[in-house]
Motif scaffolding. Structure first.
Motif, PDB file in Angstrom:
ATOM      1  N   CYS A  41       0.838  -1.207   0.000  1.00 56.44           N
ATOM      2  CA  CYS A  41       0.000   0.000   0.000  1.00 56.44           C
ATOM      3  C   CYS A  41       0.869   1.252   0.000  1.00 56.44           C
ATOM      4  CB  CYS A  41      -0.936  -0.001   1.207  1.00 56.44           C
ATOM      5  SG  CYS A  41      -2.254  -1.226   1.099  1.00 56.44           S
ATOM      6  N   PHE A  46      -0.778   4.885  -0.936  1.00 58.40           N
ATOM      7  CA  PHE A  46      -1.899   5.023  -0.010  1.00 58.40           C
ATOM      8  C   PHE A  46      -1.484   5.954   1.122  1.00 58.40           C
ATOM      9  CE2 PHE A  46      -3.851   1.676  -2.278  1.00 58.40           C
ATOM     10  CZ  PHE A  46      -5.158   1.563  -1.869  1.00 58.40           C
ATOM     11  N   SER A  47      -2.444   6.621   1.746  1.00 56.65           N
ATOM     12  CA  SER A  47      -2.150   7.594   2.799  1.00 56.65           C
ATOM     13  C   SER A  47      -1.537   6.913   4.024  1.00 56.65           C
ATOM     14  CB  SER A  47      -3.431   8.323   3.218  1.00 56.65           C
ATOM     15  OG  SER A  47      -4.267   7.455   3.963  1.00 56.65           O
ATOM     16  N   HIS A  50      -4.230   5.279   6.207  1.00 58.31           N
ATOM     17  CA  HIS A  50      -4.656   3.981   5.709  1.00 58.31           C
ATOM     18  C   HIS A  50      -3.618   2.908   6.019  1.00 58.31           C
ATOM     19  CE1 HIS A  50      -7.680   5.633   2.524  1.00 58.31           C
ATOM     20  NE2 HIS A  50      -8.236   5.478   3.705  1.00 58.31           N
ATOM     21  N   CYS A  51      -2.346   3.251   5.822  1.00 56.36           N
ATOM     22  CA  CYS A  51      -1.271   2.265   5.986  1.00 56.36           C
ATOM     23  C   CYS A  51      -0.966   1.963   7.449  1.00 56.36           C
ATOM     24  CB  CYS A  51      -0.006   2.748   5.282  1.00 56.36           C
ATOM     25  SG  CYS A  51      -0.208   2.825   3.487  1.00 56.36           S
ATOM     26  N   THR A  87      -3.071   1.839  -7.813  1.00 56.52           N
ATOM     27  CA  THR A  87      -3.054   3.205  -7.292  1.00 56.52           C
ATOM     28  C   THR A  87      -4.436   3.685  -6.849  1.00 56.52           C
ATOM     29  OG1 THR A  87      -3.286   4.096  -9.525  1.00 56.52           O
ATOM     30  CG2 THR A  87      -1.044   3.877  -8.656  1.00 56.52           C
ATOM     31  N   SER A  89      -7.116   1.337  -5.516  1.00 57.45           N
ATOM     32  CA  SER A  89      -7.803   0.555  -4.486  1.00 57.45           C
ATOM     33  C   SER A  89      -6.998  -0.671  -4.059  1.00 57.45           C
ATOM     34  CB  SER A  89      -9.180   0.108  -4.981  1.00 57.45           C
ATOM     35  OG  SER A  89      -9.043  -0.788  -6.058  1.00 57.45           O
ATOM     36  N   HIS A 152     -10.645   2.120  -0.992  1.00 54.67           N
ATOM     37  CA  HIS A 152     -10.284   3.016  -2.089  1.00 54.67           C
ATOM     38  C   HIS A 152      -9.265   4.035  -1.597  1.00 54.67           C
ATOM     39  CE1 HIS A 152     -13.365   1.267  -4.558  1.00 54.67           C
ATOM     40  NE2 HIS A 152     -14.244   1.457  -3.575  1.00 54.67           N
ATOM     41  N   ARG A 153      -8.299   4.310  -2.424  1.00 53.76           N
ATOM     42  CA  ARG A 153      -7.275   5.294  -2.073  1.00 53.76           C
ATOM     43  C   ARG A 153      -7.905   6.672  -2.136  1.00 53.76           C
ATOM     44  NH1 ARG A 153      -2.460   7.085  -5.613  1.00 53.76           N
ATOM     45  NH2 ARG A 153      -1.629   8.660  -4.252  1.00 53.76           N
TER      46      ARG A 153
END
Length: 154
Positions: A41, A46-47, A50-51, A87, A89, A152-153
């Motif tokens: 991710c 990914f942010s 999120h990570c 990039t 999802s 979702h990113r």
């Protein structure tokens, strides 16, 4: 367990990355797989939130539920983890050898009187809170029960 694959470099962001692991029902096998998925991710942008939160907590819960509930902690039973990430999802399928459950019938809530005293029963709530979609594919003779997590990113 088939070994985790190294994440692709950040410069390779246009390609979809897929990985698959087959794990015994052993909770100690969760962390290395989750760490690899988080690294994937990160590699596609990914942010940090999120990570650091969404991905590791939701996937750890899905794997623990598959091992403890779906496979009833029987080490001889397997859990298959399939990941597809790009990039836009992340999709994670966690398949156990159990009979499954009705995801739509679970309505766990922190508003329940015994929420904080219970030792379990929060996994699906956490997955739903941290992922954009949580889906269940009922058991079939060939693949068992599958829960799909989609993020979702943003």
């Amino acid at each position: 367990m088939t070994g985790p694959s190294a994440p692709r470099p950040a410069s390779d962001r246009s390609t979809s990355i897929t990985r698959r692991w087959t794990l015994a029902s052993d909770l100690s096998l969760i962390e290395p797989v989750v760490e690899t998925i988080v690294a994937l991710c990160v590699s596609v942008g990914f942010s940090a939130r999120h990570c650091q939160l969404n991905v590791p907590v939701a996937i750890s819960e899905a794997l623990a539920n598959a091992m403890l509930r779906g496979n009833r902690s029987e080490r001889s039973r397997s859990v298959v983890v399939s990941v597809a990430i790009d990039t836009q999802s992340l999709r994670v399928d966690v398949t156990d050898e159990g009979g499954g459950f009705d995801l739509s019938a679970l309505a766990q809530s922190p508003d329940e009187a015994d929420w904080f005293e219970r030792e379990d029963g929060r996994g699906v709530f956490l997955m739903r809170s941290l992922m954009d979609r949580v889906e269940s594919a009922g058991p079939d003779a060939e693949s068992g029960h599958c829960i799909r997590l989609i993020l979702h990113r943003t």
